[in-house]
Design an enzyme around this catalytic site. Structure first.
Site, PDB file in Angstrom:
ATOM      1  CG  HIS A 111      -1.940   0.939   1.372  1.00 55.97           C
ATOM      2  ND1 HIS A 111      -1.730   2.247   1.745  1.00 55.97           N
ATOM      3  CD2 HIS A 111      -3.270   0.821   1.157  1.00 55.97           C
ATOM      4  CE1 HIS A 111      -2.886   2.886   1.762  1.00 55.97           C
ATOM      5  NE2 HIS A 111      -3.841   2.046   1.400  1.00 55.97           N
ATOM      6  CE  LYS A 160      -7.277  -0.529   5.854  1.00 55.08           C
ATOM      7  NZ  LYS A 160      -7.970   0.195   4.798  1.00 55.08           N
ATOM      8  CB  CYS A 178      -3.716   3.298  -1.567  1.00 53.73           C
ATOM      9  SG  CYS A 178      -4.858   4.635  -1.251  1.00 53.73           S
TER      10      CYS A 178
END
Lengths: 144, 423
Positions: free
Chosen positions: B128, B231, B371
């Site tokens: 990421h 998350k 991302c």
């Protein structure tokens, strides 16, 4: 509501994009991208006697991005630089909701009005236009 | 016998999430954007409200009853989180605003202090941006360089020459435990062992793993482990940096301010002990307490059960996506080697158009490069669409998603395209 976004004219330009490719040799070449969504567009153009005689776009974009770029090339070819700048400026104003869309006289451009109902997609519709404007600026800077 | 979520339990779980009980554009919401952020169970929302309504006070500062209770709950959450990832002590768990801040803390405090010109940072092509850009910044300042482990065609890491990639110049190996695009679950223990042989420090990005599988930071033997609360059913702006104690103790503070000091004089200060040395200013109290409750919630369901459920949903989604010759799925085919997400392309239809189409049917998916631009460049793609699952998702929701894909395919007239890295 989807039909308003993906009008028949948009889908036609998406499936059969006009002026796709690269102008070579070119007077302007500009690259633009929407970093958040992955639309990428390359604009190249050639001038003759102060008018745009060739204008092409290339890249990987969504249906809205591709169709808008395709319609834009048709609208700008034959225009002088000031005329082209003015047209781009008024289109960007319409996409910002600052001025309202015209009527039938706008031709295929009118089909992009539906994008206004999908705010997250506006940047897809304006990418090629902003990139062309950038290309014009680089061209002007080079000459001055 | 592996436990799975049965129908009744799944329904109860769905009832725990107020947000899931809504319609979008007149259709029941199908939330498949869990890799971006998960939804929150009522208990987490209630815990944060409870803090604000009944014991809002600053931590570690007041003598009054509210401050005492706030401090107790804040530290109790730290203990729960430490236990959840099997950290040896709560002091090795530092609260941050999330994975990005945790990685930046290590980059600015540890790496800027310890790296010099010619040193190497080994990473992968599937990271990421949050596990990429901070290291570019470290390289700019220190003169260190980035090297990357190559990808196999199935989206796993090519580890056969790992011992050659890690040299005496390698000071840091930083790798995700699970890719947010390919879904690949990486063998981080194997990588950590190879790195430690050469004296390199290992950072593991757990943003996509901790929410979905049981994680034991001591078994992984990583030096730093980072993740986000949002998350994993927790609040936004909650997160954790776990570090081995000796490393954390030797590191200079990241930010200066209140809480992180012991004494402040006219021209200098002495610093507080772990973990407070790294928690300058009034911290994210409500969020950290909320994360503690999220950990309770996930533990109560059971991480192995959640993983098993996601494997089944993912397998079902992969099977049904084979109905489309135009679909290319990226990452490992084997659900043992991948987490509960599927990034894909539908012929030459742009991911954006699929996501808008999905939204119209109430299906929330992500479109773009997630991302992970270096990975998309490596795959030769501008964008992919991604469906990512969690404990509350169902097979019926996968059916709605597949039905939507059939409509999108017909509408846009998808043409098959050959892709090197997918299947």
């Amino acid at each position: 509501m989807l039909e308003e976004l993906y009008e028949e004219i948009i889908l036609d330009h998406y499936r059969r994009p006009r002026n796709k490719g690269k102008v070579d040799p070119s007077d302007i070449a500009a690259h633009g991208s929407n970093p958040l969504c992955g639309d990428e567009v390359d604009i190249s153009a050639r001038f003759q006697d102060g008018r745009i005689v060739e204008l092409k776009f290339d890249g990987k974009g969504c249906a809205i991005c591709t169709a808008s770029a395709s319609i834009m090339t048709q609208k700008l070819i034959g225009k002088t630089l000031p005329e082209a700048r003015q047209l781009i400026g008024s289109f960007l104003n319409m996409m910002r909701g600052e001025t309202s869309f015209g009527g039938k006289e706008m031709g295929d451009l009118k089909a992009l009005e539906g994008v206004l109902k999908f705010p997250v997609r506006v940047k897809c519709a304006t990418l090629a236009w902003n990139t062309t404007l950038q290309g014009f600026q680089q061209h002007t800077d080079k000459q001055s | 016998m592996i436990e799975v979520l049965d129908g009744v339990e799944l329904e109860e779980i769905r009832d725990d999430f107020p947000l899931l009980q809504q319609k979008v554009h007149g259709k029941p919401l199908v939330y498949f954007d869990n890799a971006a952020t998960s939804q929150k169970p009522r208990v987490v929302i209630d815990a944060m409200n409870d803090y604000y309504q009944r014991y809002n006070a600053n931590v570690h500062r007041g003598i009054h009853a509210l401050a005492e209770r706030a401090t107790k709950e804040y530290e109790r959450a730290r203990e729960k989180i430490a236990k959840f990832i099997n950290a040896p002590s709560p002091e090795s768990v530092i609260y941050t605003r999330g994975t990005t801040e945790s990685i930046n803390l290590v980059a600015y405090s540890w790496a800027m202090t310890n790296l010099k010109k010619g040193d190497e940072i080994l990473t992968t092509f599937m990271e990421h941006h949050s596990n990429t850009v901070p290291w570019y910044q470290v390289c700019e300042r220190t003169g260190a360089v980035i090297k990357r482990i190559e990808l196999n065609p199935d989206g796993t890491l090519r580890l056969d020459d790992l011992d050659k990639l890690i040299t005496d110049r390698t000071k840091l190996v930083t790798v995700t435990q699970q890719s947010n695009v390919l879904g690949t679950i990486n063998p981080v223990r194997q990588i950590a062992d190879a790195a430690h042989k050469r004296g390199a420090v290992v950072l593991v990005d757990g943003a996509q793993s901790v929410p979905h599988m049981a994680v034991d930071v001591q078994a992984l033997d990583c030096d730093f482990f980072v993740f986000s609360g949002h998350k994993m059913c927790g609040p936004t702006a909650s997160g954790v940096l776990y570090g081995k104690r000796a490393l954390l103790e030797a590191m200079p503070p990241f930010m200066g301010g209140g809480e992180m000091i012991r004494e402040v004089w006219f021209d200098h200060a002495t610093y507080n002990d772990l973990p407070y040395k790294f928690e300058a200013g009034t911290p994210n109290i409500a969020e950290s307490i909320g994360l503690g409750v999220a950990v309770d919630y996930l533990s109560h369901v059971g991480m192995d059960k959640i993983r098993q459920h996601e494997k089944q949903i993912t397998q079902y989604a992969l099977d049904r996506m084979r109905e489309f010759p135009e679909i290319t799925v990226y990452g490992p085919k084997d659900v043992e080697k991948r987490g509960g997400l599927v990034a894909f392309t539908l012929g030459d239809v742009h991911a954006h158009d699929i996501a808008t189409f999905a939204d119209e049917d109430g299906v929330a998916i992500r479109a773009g490069h997630h991302c992970a631009m270096p990975l998309h460049k490596k795959l030769g793609l501008a964008a992919t669409a991604r469906a990512s699952f969690y404990l509350y998702n169902t097979r019926e929701e996968v059916d709605v998603f597949i039905e939507m894909l059939h409509k999108a395919k017909k509408f846009f007239g998808a043409c098959p395209t050959g892709r090197a890295m997918g299947y």
